[in-house]
Design a protein around this motif. Structure first.
Motif, short mmCIF file in Angstrom:
data_model
loop_
_atom_site.label_atom_id
_atom_site.label_comp_id
_atom_site.label_asym_id
_atom_site.label_seq_id
_atom_site.Cartn_x
_atom_site.Cartn_y
_atom_site.Cartn_z
N LEU A 136 0.80 -1.22 0.00
CA LEU A 136 0.00 0.00 0.00
C LEU A 136 0.84 1.27 0.00
CD1 LEU A 136 -2.75 -1.11 2.53
CD2 LEU A 136 -3.06 -0.71 0.08
N HIS A 168 -0.39 4.07 -2.16
CA HIS A 168 -1.68 4.61 -1.75
C HIS A 168 -1.48 5.57 -0.58
CE1 HIS A 168 -6.07 4.71 -1.52
NE2 HIS A 168 -5.89 4.83 -0.22
N TRP A 169 -0.59 5.20 0.37
CA TRP A 169 -0.28 6.13 1.46
C TRP A 169 0.32 7.42 0.90
CZ3 TRP A 169 -3.32 3.81 4.21
CH2 TRP A 169 -3.17 2.54 4.76
N GLU A 218 -2.48 9.61 -0.31
CA GLU A 218 -3.17 10.26 0.80
C GLU A 218 -2.35 11.43 1.35
OE1 GLU A 218 -4.66 7.81 3.88
OE2 GLU A 218 -5.99 6.68 2.55
N ASN A 222 -4.27 0.41 -6.63
CA ASN A 222 -5.72 0.46 -6.43
C ASN A 222 -6.44 -0.64 -7.21
OD1 ASN A 222 -7.00 2.82 -4.72
ND2 ASN A 222 -5.07 3.57 -5.58
N ARG A 258 -8.14 -4.05 1.52
CA ARG A 258 -9.27 -3.16 1.85
C ARG A 258 -9.48 -3.08 3.36
NH1 ARG A 258 -11.53 -5.93 -2.53
NH2 ARG A 258 -12.98 -7.10 -1.21
N LEU A 290 -7.02 -0.59 4.78
CA LEU A 290 -7.44 0.78 4.48
C LEU A 290 -8.62 1.19 5.34
CD1 LEU A 290 -7.21 0.93 0.58
CD2 LEU A 290 -5.65 1.91 2.24
N GLU A 324 -7.37 2.12 8.82
CA GLU A 324 -6.63 3.38 8.81
C GLU A 324 -7.55 4.57 8.55
OE1 GLU A 324 -3.24 4.60 9.19
OE2 GLU A 324 -3.49 2.84 10.44
N SER A 325 -8.61 4.35 7.76
CA SER A 325 -9.48 5.47 7.41
C SER A 325 -10.19 6.03 8.63
CB SER A 325 -10.52 5.03 6.37
OG SER A 325 -11.46 4.13 6.93
#
Length: 211
Positions: free
Chosen positions: A76, A79-80, A83, A129, A139, A142, A145-146
């Motif tokens: 990931l 993806h981090w 963000e 993704n 998922r 994520l 973390e979300s």
């Protein structure tokens, strides 16, 4: 906790020119992440072990854990980074407009980084993704973390705007939902249209969310 502690500056956006040691660390970080992605794409997350990732990347398991806490986090990485790019303007939110408009304006400015579909950041973001869509384990990471990052974002926005808790929470939740919808749409469209633009899709999503 500061914004940078919640959303660390991504490796591709160093705050100062890195030295040789830092460049080597970053290269190892990228190699481990790339290896994890490749093995996950080939064999799936569940069937891939940290040992296999480390061996293929040419590092020890001890070295792996100096960079990533889990095998999922290794995959990931980009993806981090996305963000963190999106959060890069949170310290400059305009308090003279609504919190939602301020967040959307900040997000739109940050997405300029992903304007060129053939760029390295775009290719990396698409790759991770697409894998996220296929792998429940990613998922789940994520999702966990979300929750933490949403709470942190609410805290950041609360310090900038003199609004009710409800208004701030709605601004954050709606802004994140619009951004997520744009990102997922971009990933889907890019499978058949390599020129699909994340900033343009996000702009359209903003308009639709206000209808």
């Amino acid at each position: 906790m500061t914004r940078l502690e919640v959303f660390p500056v991504p490796p591709d956006l160093p705050v100062s020119p890195p030295g040789l040691r830092e460049r080597r660390r970053e290269q190892t970080n990228v190699e481990i992440s790339e290896t994890a992605l490749t093995l996950f794409e080939r064999n799936g997350v569940e069937a891939t072990t940290v040992g296999q990732i480390a061996q293929t990347a040419g590092v020890s398991q001890r070295t792996f854990f100096r960079y990533f806490a889990t095998k999922e986090e290794a995959a990931l990485r980009d993806h981090w980074a996305f963000e963190a790019v999106v959060a890069s303007g949170l310290d400059q939110l305009d308090p003279d407009i609504s919190p939602r408009l301020a967040l959307e304006t900040s997000f739109a400015a940050a997405l300029v980084t992903y304007s060129e579909s053939s760029s390295v950041p775009c290719r990396r973001l698409l790759r991770v993704n697409r894998l996220i869509k296929q792998e429940p384990a990613l998922r789940a990471v994520l999702a966990r973390e979300s929750v933490r990052r949403t709470v942190a974002l609410v805290d950041v926005v609360s310090t900038r705007f003199d609004c009710s808790d409800l208004q701030i929470r709605l601004a954050v939740d709606v802004s994140i939902a619009v951004l997520r919808a744009a990102l997922e749409t971009w990933v889907d469209r890019s499978s058949s249209d390599e020129s699909a633009s994340l900033p343009e899709i996000y702009s359209t999503a903003r308009g639709l969310a206000r209808v």
